[in-house]
Design an enzyme around this catalytic site. Structure first.
Site, PDB file in Angstrom:
ATOM      1  N   GLY A   1       0.810  -1.210   0.000  1.00 21.68           N
ATOM      2  CA  GLY A   1       0.000   0.000   0.000  1.00 21.68           C
ATOM      3  C   GLY A   1       0.843   1.259   0.000  1.00 21.68           C
ATOM      4  O   GLY A   1       1.716   1.430   0.854  1.00 21.68           O
TER       5      GLY A   1
ATOM      6  N   GLY B   1      -0.379   4.418   0.326  1.00 21.62           N
ATOM      7  CA  GLY B   1      -1.109   5.544   0.892  1.00 21.62           C
ATOM      8  C   GLY B   1      -0.310   6.209   1.987  1.00 21.62           C
ATOM      9  O   GLY B   1       0.909   6.062   2.094  1.00 21.62           O
ATOM     10  N   PHE B   2      -1.009   6.945   2.849  1.00 26.69           N
ATOM     11  CA  PHE B   2      -0.330   7.668   3.923  1.00 26.69           C
ATOM     12  C   PHE B   2       0.482   6.723   4.804  1.00 26.69           C
ATOM     13  O   PHE B   2       1.653   6.978   5.103  1.00 26.69           O
ATOM     14  CB  PHE B   2      -1.356   8.406   4.789  1.00 26.69           C
ATOM     15  N   GLY B   3      -0.134   5.632   5.253  1.00 26.24           N
ATOM     16  CA  GLY B   3       0.554   4.714   6.155  1.00 26.24           C
ATOM     17  C   GLY B   3       1.778   4.086   5.535  1.00 26.24           C
ATOM     18  O   GLY B   3       2.850   4.020   6.152  1.00 26.24           O
TER      19      GLY B   3
ATOM     20  N   GLU C   1     -19.045  17.381   1.855  1.00 20.32           N
ATOM     21  CA  GLU C   1     -18.135  18.176   1.017  1.00 20.32           C
ATOM     22  C   GLU C   1     -18.499  18.049  -0.459  1.00 20.32           C
ATOM     23  O   GLU C   1     -18.498  19.048  -1.198  1.00 20.32           O
ATOM     24  CB  GLU C   1     -16.698  17.727   1.274  1.00 20.32           C
TER      25      GLU C   1
ATOM     26  N   ALA D   1      -6.705   9.943   7.993  1.00 15.96           N
ATOM     27  CA  ALA D   1      -5.329   9.939   7.493  1.00 15.96           C
ATOM     28  C   ALA D   1      -4.300   9.971   8.617  1.00 15.96           C
ATOM     29  O   ALA D   1      -3.244   9.330   8.525  1.00 15.96           O
ATOM     30  CB  ALA D   1      -5.119  11.130   6.557  1.00 15.96           C
TER      31      ALA D   1
END
Length: 441
Positions: A18, A20-22, A182, A331
């Site tokens: 992954g 992503g952020f992690g 949003e 996040a």
């Protein structure tokens, strides 16, 4: 098979699933450790998901909210990035099996495994809804939503029948959490501020935006005070809110809702967008099967205090795919989890007998953009809304964007929109050239 060279001096192999952020934060934490790191992702870029809805509504480009993984990690010579989708795990051999874009497979050996595969859109047992109601978890989703939203106005422009035109100018958003609120607000702003004078046969300002949720309030996780303020702002935008209902059917021409007492209502809408729920990525099922641990209703895996999988101290699950102490799927949890696990591995390599430290999450707050000049922000007991909340929301998101170029480009786009009511990113494509005349299924 992709593996490190055997022999004297072989360093421990860390595989991160992954980007992503992690995954990125874990890779950076391990960059100077005595290990070799392989980060695998099904895409080539890190996506700033909190701003996907702005890409979907033409405010930002996909390039402004993404950064190439290879660019982010280019200075870390011990970190390698590979393109592929993890789909198998053998914990006995210490091997992750992955699939290339062409369908061929390869293997990655590991001594330590970090699973940061994230979540995907959940349709609560109705995967058939996906055809008519796209979710928003990646760039493909955002561009698909942009295509549907902008194409709806184009379709309405050439339809003479008033009722049919009304269907095309009705946008239904399922889910009144931050993403849904949003997205609904941006569609309404697009219609009223940006394209209101660009059409001749229709009045885009008449576009209806419907927001559905099974809870009793919008932004329920922000508490009753901020939820009430958010609803007041949405009411001011003429967004029609339907709470306490479940969406029980979706097709090409609208959706059906059901109340707790069984009352059904149908809403004609040619554009239905789904932000109501998430579930674990398919690889998490493979992890659960390989490690013999259960998954919760969303497919997440319950982890130990150090975020490792029970009974497998060399496998960790981080981010919103991990279930521990009610950690929110935001996040900041992924970022902090990545840093923590990276630190655990560093210490284990240097001091094998040392007990791993538990993960402690530091709540940095939650924020949601509603409309121009209006946002809500919650940080512990501190609650902000209105203009001040909006300014702080913008500052927080600019600070967390990856790359100086993206920060300046995003800020410039926001200023352009504020000053001239323009959205520069309104190009749409229809994917397969053979289906270019079929923007909808």
């Amino acid at each position: 098979m992709v593996e490190a060279d055997d022999g004297v001096g072989r360093r421990p192999q860390v595989v991160i699933v992954g980007g992503g952020f992690g995954g990125v934060f874990a890779a950076r934490r391990l960059a100077r450790a005595d290990v070799d790191v392989t980060l695998i992702d099904r895409g080539t870029s890190n996506v700033f998901q909190p701003l996907l809805y702005q890409c979907a509504t033409g405010l930002l480009s996909e390039g402004q909210i993404t950064s190439p993984l290879r660019t982010l990690l280019r200075r870390h010579r011990s970190v390698r990035v590979v393109l592929g989708e993890a789909h198998g795990l053998d914990v006995t051999r210490g091997v992750v099996t992955a699939k290339r874009p062409d369908g061929s497979t390869f293997e990655l050996d590991y001594d330590y495994l970090i699973v940061a595969a994230g979540m995907r859109t959940s349709y609560f047992g109705h995967p058939e809804f996906a055809r008519f109601a796209p979710g928003m978890k990646n760039i493909d989703d955002a561009l698909a939503i942009r295509r549907r939203v902008l194409s709806a106005f184009e379709m309405a422009e050439t339809i003479p029948d008033r009722e049919q035109r009304r269907e095309w100018l009705t946008f239904a958003v399922v889910g009144a959490g931050p993403t849904g609120v949003e997205l609904a607000g941006q569609i309404r702003e697009l219609a009223t501020r940006t394209i209101g004078r660009e059409y001749r046969s229709i009045d885009p300002t008449e576009a209806r935006v419907l927001l559905f949720d099974g809870a009793g309030a919008v932004l329920a996780s922000f508490g009753p005070s901020l939820a009430a303020k958010a609803q007041k702002t949405l009411d001011g935008l003429d967004i029609e809110i339907r709470l306490g209902v479940l969406v029980t059917d979706v097709d090409a021409t609208g959706l059906v809702t059901t109340t707790k007492d069984g009352t059904e209502s149908r809403y004609p809408a040619r554009t239905v967008l789904w932000t109501a729920g998430v579930e674990a990525a398919p690889f998490l099922t493979k992890v659960a099967e390989a490690t013999a641990v259960p998954q919760d209703r969303q497919g997440r895996i319950a982890v130990e205090a150090d975020l490792s999988v029970p009974g497998h101290p060399d496998v960790w699950v981080i981010g919103d795919a991990a279930s521990r102490d009610g950690l929110p799927g935001v996040a900041e949890v992924a970022m902090q989890g990545g840093l923590h696990v990276g630190g655990v591995i560093r210490r284990r390599v240097a001091h094998p007998a040392e007990k791993p430290a538990p993960f402690h999450y530091r709540d940095l707050g939650s924020a949601a953009y509603i409309s121009r000049g209006h946002a809500v922000l919650k940080l512990g007991k501190l609650e902000l809304s209105g203009f001040l909340g909006w300014v702080l929301w913008g500052a927080i998101h600019i600070a967390f964007l990856a790359g100086v170029r993206n920060r300046f480009a995003t800020l410039a786009s926001w200023l352009l929109t504020l000053g001239l009511n323009r959205r520069a990113e309104r190009a749409i494509t229809y994917g397969d050239p053979t289906a270019a005349e079929q923007p909808y299924p």
